[in-house]
Design a protein around this motif. Sequence first.
Motif, PDB file in Angstrom:
ATOM      1  N   ILE A   1       0.869  -1.197   0.028  1.00  0.00           N
ATOM      2  CA  ILE A   1      -0.180   0.061   0.085  1.00  0.00           C
ATOM      3  C   ILE A   1       0.982   1.258   0.007  1.00  0.00           C
ATOM      4  O   ILE A   1       0.527   2.210  -0.718  1.00  0.00           O
ATOM      5  CB  ILE A   1      -0.971  -0.178   0.903  1.00  0.00           C
ATOM      6  N   VAL A   2       2.009   1.522   0.876  1.00  0.00           N
ATOM      7  CA  VAL A   2       2.490   2.270   0.838  1.00  0.00           C
ATOM      8  C   VAL A   2       3.263   2.426  -0.783  1.00  0.00           C
ATOM      9  O   VAL A   2       3.602   3.547  -0.916  1.00  0.00           O
ATOM     10  CB  VAL A   2       4.118   2.554   1.827  1.00  0.00           C
TER      11      VAL A   2
ATOM     12  N   VAL B   1       3.481   7.519  -6.902  1.00  0.00           N
ATOM     13  CA  VAL B   1       2.549   8.410  -7.267  1.00  0.00           C
ATOM     14  C   VAL B   1       2.833   9.767  -7.349  1.00  0.00           C
ATOM     15  O   VAL B   1       3.780  10.200  -6.547  1.00  0.00           O
ATOM     16  CB  VAL B   1       1.012   8.386  -6.567  1.00  0.00           C
ATOM     17  N   PRO B   2       2.384  10.508  -8.124  1.00  0.00           N
ATOM     18  CA  PRO B   2       3.006  11.861  -8.113  1.00  0.00           C
ATOM     19  C   PRO B   2       2.192  12.926  -7.047  1.00  0.00           C
ATOM     20  O   PRO B   2       1.375  12.411  -6.460  1.00  0.00           O
ATOM     21  CB  PRO B   2       2.691  12.522  -9.468  1.00  0.00           C
ATOM     22  N   TRP B   3       2.723  13.920  -6.506  1.00  0.00           N
ATOM     23  CA  TRP B   3       2.179  14.725  -5.936  1.00  0.00           C
ATOM     24  C   TRP B   3       1.040  15.594  -6.487  1.00  0.00           C
ATOM     25  O   TRP B   3       1.099  15.535  -7.676  1.00  0.00           O
ATOM     26  CB  TRP B   3       3.032  16.027  -5.407  1.00  0.00           C
TER      27      TRP B   3
ATOM     28  N   LEU C   1       0.021  12.647  -0.985  1.00  0.00           N
ATOM     29  CA  LEU C   1      -0.563  13.226   0.326  1.00  0.00           C
ATOM     30  C   LEU C   1      -1.634  12.342   0.718  1.00  0.00           C
ATOM     31  O   LEU C   1      -1.739  11.876   1.876  1.00  0.00           O
ATOM     32  CB  LEU C   1      -0.982  14.599   0.081  1.00  0.00           C
ATOM     33  N   ALA C   2      -2.309  12.039  -0.057  1.00  0.00           N
ATOM     34  CA  ALA C   2      -3.756  10.948   0.104  1.00  0.00           C
ATOM     35  C   ALA C   2      -3.098   9.624   0.410  1.00  0.00           C
ATOM     36  O   ALA C   2      -3.612   9.015   1.506  1.00  0.00           O
ATOM     37  CB  ALA C   2      -4.794  10.862  -1.292  1.00  0.00           C
ATOM     38  N   GLY C   3      -2.090   9.212  -0.055  1.00  0.00           N
ATOM     39  CA  GLY C   3      -1.378   8.001   0.135  1.00  0.00           C
ATOM     40  C   GLY C   3      -0.911   8.091   1.696  1.00  0.00           C
ATOM     41  O   GLY C   3      -0.840   6.929   2.404  1.00  0.00           O
ATOM     42  N   ILE C   4      -0.135   9.246   1.890  1.00  0.00           N
ATOM     43  CA  ILE C   4       0.480   9.191   3.222  1.00  0.00           C
ATOM     44  C   ILE C   4      -0.624   9.151   4.260  1.00  0.00           C
ATOM     45  O   ILE C   4      -0.618   8.350   5.420  1.00  0.00           O
ATOM     46  CB  ILE C   4       1.474  10.541   3.402  1.00  0.00           C
ATOM     47  N   VAL C   5      -1.858   9.854   4.215  1.00  0.00           N
ATOM     48  CA  VAL C   5      -2.760   9.852   4.964  1.00  0.00           C
ATOM     49  C   VAL C   5      -3.331   8.541   5.114  1.00  0.00           C
ATOM     50  O   VAL C   5      -3.632   7.925   6.152  1.00  0.00           O
ATOM     51  CB  VAL C   5      -4.173  10.892   4.563  1.00  0.00           C
TER      52      VAL C   5
END
Length: 163
Positions: free
Chosen positions: A134-135, A142-144, A148-152
């Motif tokens: 998942i990380v 993935v791009p910026w 950020l959504a992935g970090i959350v």
Amino acid sequence: MTPLLSDLIVRGTIWIALGLFVAGEAGRRVARSRGRPTPWALAAFALGAACCALHFAAAFHWHHAWSHARAADETARQMAEVFGVGWGGSLWFNYLFLAAWIGDAMAWAWNPQAAARPPSAAMWLLRGFYLLMIVNGTVVFVPWPTRLAGIVLSGLLLWTYRR
């Protein structure tokens, strides 16, 4: 179908799937704290696995023309962009991720009480694999600002995995 719509379907199905995955894992945590199964969590987890399968099908249909070789080449290209070394064999880890998710959902459906017990060593290994995949899929590749959504999402998953 327009490329924009097909890309939205491919990307949308995996983000929905992973959101449902995290919801299901949070539900397992609730089940452990209450000492009884949470049926909604299994439903979310299983629906997430189905959405992940739809993501695979959509990606293979619209991006890879149902060709494993094309998908492996694209995976190798993306890996080379990030790490400097490409390896198409990493695509098999994506297949394993989906198979593990489906198998986990089936085991959970077979024995809902297991979700209310503390995770076994094997479950911690599986969780580590889930988290790694998942990380990689939501942060590393993935791009910026999507990252950020992935970090959350990854942070929420880590929160559900805490003891």
